[in-house]
Write a protein that holds these residues in place. Structure first.
Motif, PDB file in Angstrom:
ATOM      1  N   LEU A 135       0.828  -1.206   0.000  1.00  0.00           N
ATOM      2  CA  LEU A 135       0.000   0.000   0.000  1.00  0.00           C
ATOM      3  C   LEU A 135       0.863   1.257   0.000  1.00  0.00           C
ATOM      4  CD1 LEU A 135      -2.888  -1.048   2.426  1.00  0.00           C
ATOM      5  CD2 LEU A 135      -2.975  -0.838  -0.067  1.00  0.00           C
ATOM      6  N   ASN A 136       1.981   1.226   0.697  1.00  0.00           N
ATOM      7  CA  ASN A 136       2.921   2.354   0.660  1.00  0.00           C
ATOM      8  C   ASN A 136       3.448   2.559  -0.756  1.00  0.00           C
ATOM      9  OD1 ASN A 136       2.971   3.345   3.320  1.00  0.00           O
ATOM     10  ND2 ASN A 136       4.341   1.719   3.990  1.00  0.00           N
ATOM     11  N   TRP A 137       3.745   1.452  -1.454  1.00  0.00           N
ATOM     12  CA  TRP A 137       4.247   1.531  -2.824  1.00  0.00           C
ATOM     13  C   TRP A 137       3.168   2.099  -3.740  1.00  0.00           C
ATOM     14  CZ3 TRP A 137       3.939   0.318  -7.927  1.00  0.00           C
ATOM     15  CH2 TRP A 137       5.128   0.317  -8.667  1.00  0.00           C
ATOM     16  N   ALA A 138       1.936   1.631  -3.570  1.00  0.00           N
ATOM     17  CA  ALA A 138       0.828   2.121  -4.388  1.00  0.00           C
ATOM     18  C   ALA A 138       0.577   3.604  -4.144  1.00  0.00           C
ATOM     19  CB  ALA A 138      -0.438   1.318  -4.089  1.00  0.00           C
ATOM     20  N   TYR A 149       0.979  13.709  -0.435  1.00  0.00           N
ATOM     21  CA  TYR A 149      -0.484  13.717  -0.510  1.00  0.00           C
ATOM     22  C   TYR A 149      -0.921  13.290  -1.911  1.00  0.00           C
ATOM     23  CZ  TYR A 149       0.021  16.743   3.595  1.00  0.00           C
ATOM     24  OH  TYR A 149       0.363  17.261   4.812  1.00  0.00           O
ATOM     25  N   ILE A 150      -2.130  12.727  -1.995  1.00  0.00           N
ATOM     26  CA  ILE A 150      -2.731  12.434  -3.294  1.00  0.00           C
ATOM     27  C   ILE A 150      -3.888  13.395  -3.495  1.00  0.00           C
ATOM     28  CG2 ILE A 150      -3.954  10.739  -4.710  1.00  0.00           C
ATOM     29  CD1 ILE A 150      -2.611   8.533  -3.079  1.00  0.00           C
ATOM     30  N   VAL A 198      -5.640  13.288   0.035  1.00  0.00           N
ATOM     31  CA  VAL A 198      -5.621  11.998   0.725  1.00  0.00           C
ATOM     32  C   VAL A 198      -4.219  11.771   1.286  1.00  0.00           C
ATOM     33  CG1 VAL A 198      -5.812   9.489   0.438  1.00  0.00           C
ATOM     34  CG2 VAL A 198      -7.444  11.007  -0.715  1.00  0.00           C
ATOM     35  N   THR A 199      -4.141  11.548   2.587  1.00  0.00           N
ATOM     36  CA  THR A 199      -2.855  11.267   3.233  1.00  0.00           C
ATOM     37  C   THR A 199      -2.560   9.778   3.150  1.00  0.00           C
ATOM     38  OG1 THR A 199      -3.837  10.861   5.408  1.00  0.00           O
ATOM     39  CG2 THR A 199      -3.270  13.152   4.859  1.00  0.00           C
ATOM     40  N   ILE A 200      -1.335   9.408   3.504  1.00  0.00           N
ATOM     41  CA  ILE A 200      -0.961   7.994   3.493  1.00  0.00           C
ATOM     42  C   ILE A 200      -1.823   7.203   4.469  1.00  0.00           C
ATOM     43  CG2 ILE A 200       0.902   8.433   5.149  1.00  0.00           C
ATOM     44  CD1 ILE A 200       0.914   5.707   2.423  1.00  0.00           C
ATOM     45  N   ASP A 201      -2.134   7.792   5.637  1.00  0.00           N
ATOM     46  CA  ASP A 201      -2.962   7.095   6.629  1.00  0.00           C
ATOM     47  C   ASP A 201      -4.377   6.886   6.116  1.00  0.00           C
ATOM     48  OD1 ASP A 201      -0.865   6.928   8.434  1.00  0.00           O
ATOM     49  OD2 ASP A 201      -1.387   8.802   9.449  1.00  0.00           O
ATOM     50  N   PHE A 203      -5.281   6.737   2.971  1.00  0.00           N
ATOM     51  CA  PHE A 203      -5.179   5.796   1.860  1.00  0.00           C
ATOM     52  C   PHE A 203      -5.123   4.360   2.373  1.00  0.00           C
ATOM     53  CE2 PHE A 203      -2.662   3.368  -1.242  1.00  0.00           C
ATOM     54  CZ  PHE A 203      -3.331   3.648  -2.420  1.00  0.00           C
ATOM     55  N   ILE A 204      -4.239   4.116   3.335  1.00  0.00           N
ATOM     56  CA  ILE A 204      -4.065   2.764   3.872  1.00  0.00           C
ATOM     57  C   ILE A 204      -5.322   2.307   4.600  1.00  0.00           C
ATOM     58  CG2 ILE A 204      -2.807   1.412   5.597  1.00  0.00           C
ATOM     59  CD1 ILE A 204      -0.272   2.911   4.749  1.00  0.00           C
ATOM     60  N   ASP A 205      -5.911   3.185   5.404  1.00  0.00           N
ATOM     61  CA  ASP A 205      -7.113   2.827   6.162  1.00  0.00           C
ATOM     62  C   ASP A 205      -8.253   2.441   5.222  1.00  0.00           C
ATOM     63  OD1 ASP A 205      -8.685   2.763   8.739  1.00  0.00           O
ATOM     64  OD2 ASP A 205      -9.822   4.313   7.676  1.00  0.00           O
ATOM     65  N   CYS A 206      -8.438   3.213   4.176  1.00  0.00           N
ATOM     66  CA  CYS A 206      -9.515   2.936   3.218  1.00  0.00           C
ATOM     67  C   CYS A 206      -9.267   1.625   2.487  1.00  0.00           C
ATOM     68  CB  CYS A 206      -9.642   4.091   2.226  1.00  0.00           C
ATOM     69  SG  CYS A 206     -10.964   3.873   1.023  1.00  0.00           S
ATOM     70  N   CYS A 207      -8.033   1.415   2.027  1.00  0.00           N
ATOM     71  CA  CYS A 207      -7.717   0.198   1.289  1.00  0.00           C
ATOM     72  C   CYS A 207      -7.854  -1.046   2.164  1.00  0.00           C
ATOM     73  CB  CYS A 207      -6.299   0.278   0.726  1.00  0.00           C
ATOM     74  SG  CYS A 207      -6.096   1.490  -0.606  1.00  0.00           S
ATOM     75  N   GLN A 208      -7.430  -0.946   3.410  1.00  0.00           N
ATOM     76  CA  GLN A 208      -7.499  -2.097   4.306  1.00  0.00           C
ATOM     77  C   GLN A 208      -8.936  -2.482   4.633  1.00  0.00           C
ATOM     78  OE1 GLN A 208      -4.931  -0.878   7.574  1.00  0.00           O
ATOM     79  NE2 GLN A 208      -3.273  -2.153   6.797  1.00  0.00           N
TER      80      GLN A 208
END
Length: 224
Positions: A135-138, A149-150, A198-201, A203-208
């Motif tokens: 997810l960090n790579w994505a 940020y995205i 969108v922050t990394i946190d 992004f990861i929270d949503c994907c998980q």
């Protein structure tokens, strides 16, 4: 044949080889044949260091290295070569923009070339990494300007690039506004605090918490 042409030919062969590995169409016997035929010109300490830094075995690294650097001692891939490879994999569309974004994600030191180390480090994450690492790579792929940020436009740029690459092979054929519609849905879901990024946190929270995304994270584990 020039070094540039030989390098392109060998890297394309490597891309085909990798594609067969990822899709499971490469037999175990042919892997063993590659191991028997492998004549790797890589300093032993280099392979040992990569083995320690990745989740590949020494033999797996030898296979990958042979395909990457068989005939071009420089051992680096530039963006044009990356685009050539993707153009041949996706002839029905325009893969140049997506190849550009993917190249930048692999080119971690941003020097305009992808070395074997760059490539195998990224590949290790994509094929064998933890969910967090993938997810960090994505996130890094979507964060085009690398500011942490995205934005909605960055997400749209990636989405458009994917649709352009797929060309007319989707069924039903997608409408021109489809990428933006998909981005609107994804971005609203990810941007929890509605601040426009969108922050990394986030992004990861949503994907998980997305079953489809999590399923795809495990799809290619241990295929190599």
């Amino acid at each position: 044949m020039s070094c540039r042409k030989r390098c392109k030919r060998e890297i394309f062969k490597f891309a085909q080889y990798l594609f067969r590995l990822v899709t499971g169409t490469l037999s175990t016997d042919s892997v063993e044949d590659e191991l028997e035929l492998s004549t790797v010109r890589h300093r032993p300490e280099g392979l040992e260091q990569l083995e320690a830094r990745t989740r590949f075995s020494r033999k797996e690294l030898q296979i990958l290295y042979r395909g990457f650097k068989n005939e071009c001692p420089s051992g680096v891939v530039n963006e044009d070569t990356f685009k050539d490879i993707y153009a041949q994999f996706f002839p029905q569309g325009d893969a140049s923009t997506y190849a550009h974004f993917l190249f930048n994600a692999f080119d971690t030191d941003h020097n305009g070339s992808v070395s074997f180390v760059d490539f195998v480090m990224g590949l290790s994450i994509l094929l064998r990494g933890t969910v967090q690492e993938k997810l960090n790579w994505a996130f890094n792929l979507y964060d085009i300007n690398k500011d942490g940020y995205i934005t909605k436009e960055e997400m749209l740029d990636i989405m458009k690039a994917i649709y352009d690459m797929m060309g007319k092979c989707t069924y039903p054929v997608l409408k021109e506004e489809t990428p933006r519609q998909h981005v609107e849905v994804f971005f609203q879901k990810m941007d929890k605090n509605k601040d426009g990024v969108v922050t990394i946190d986030e992004f990861i929270d949503c994907c998980q918490n997305d079953e489809n995304i999590m399923r795809s994270m495990h799809l290619f584990e241990n295929v190599l």
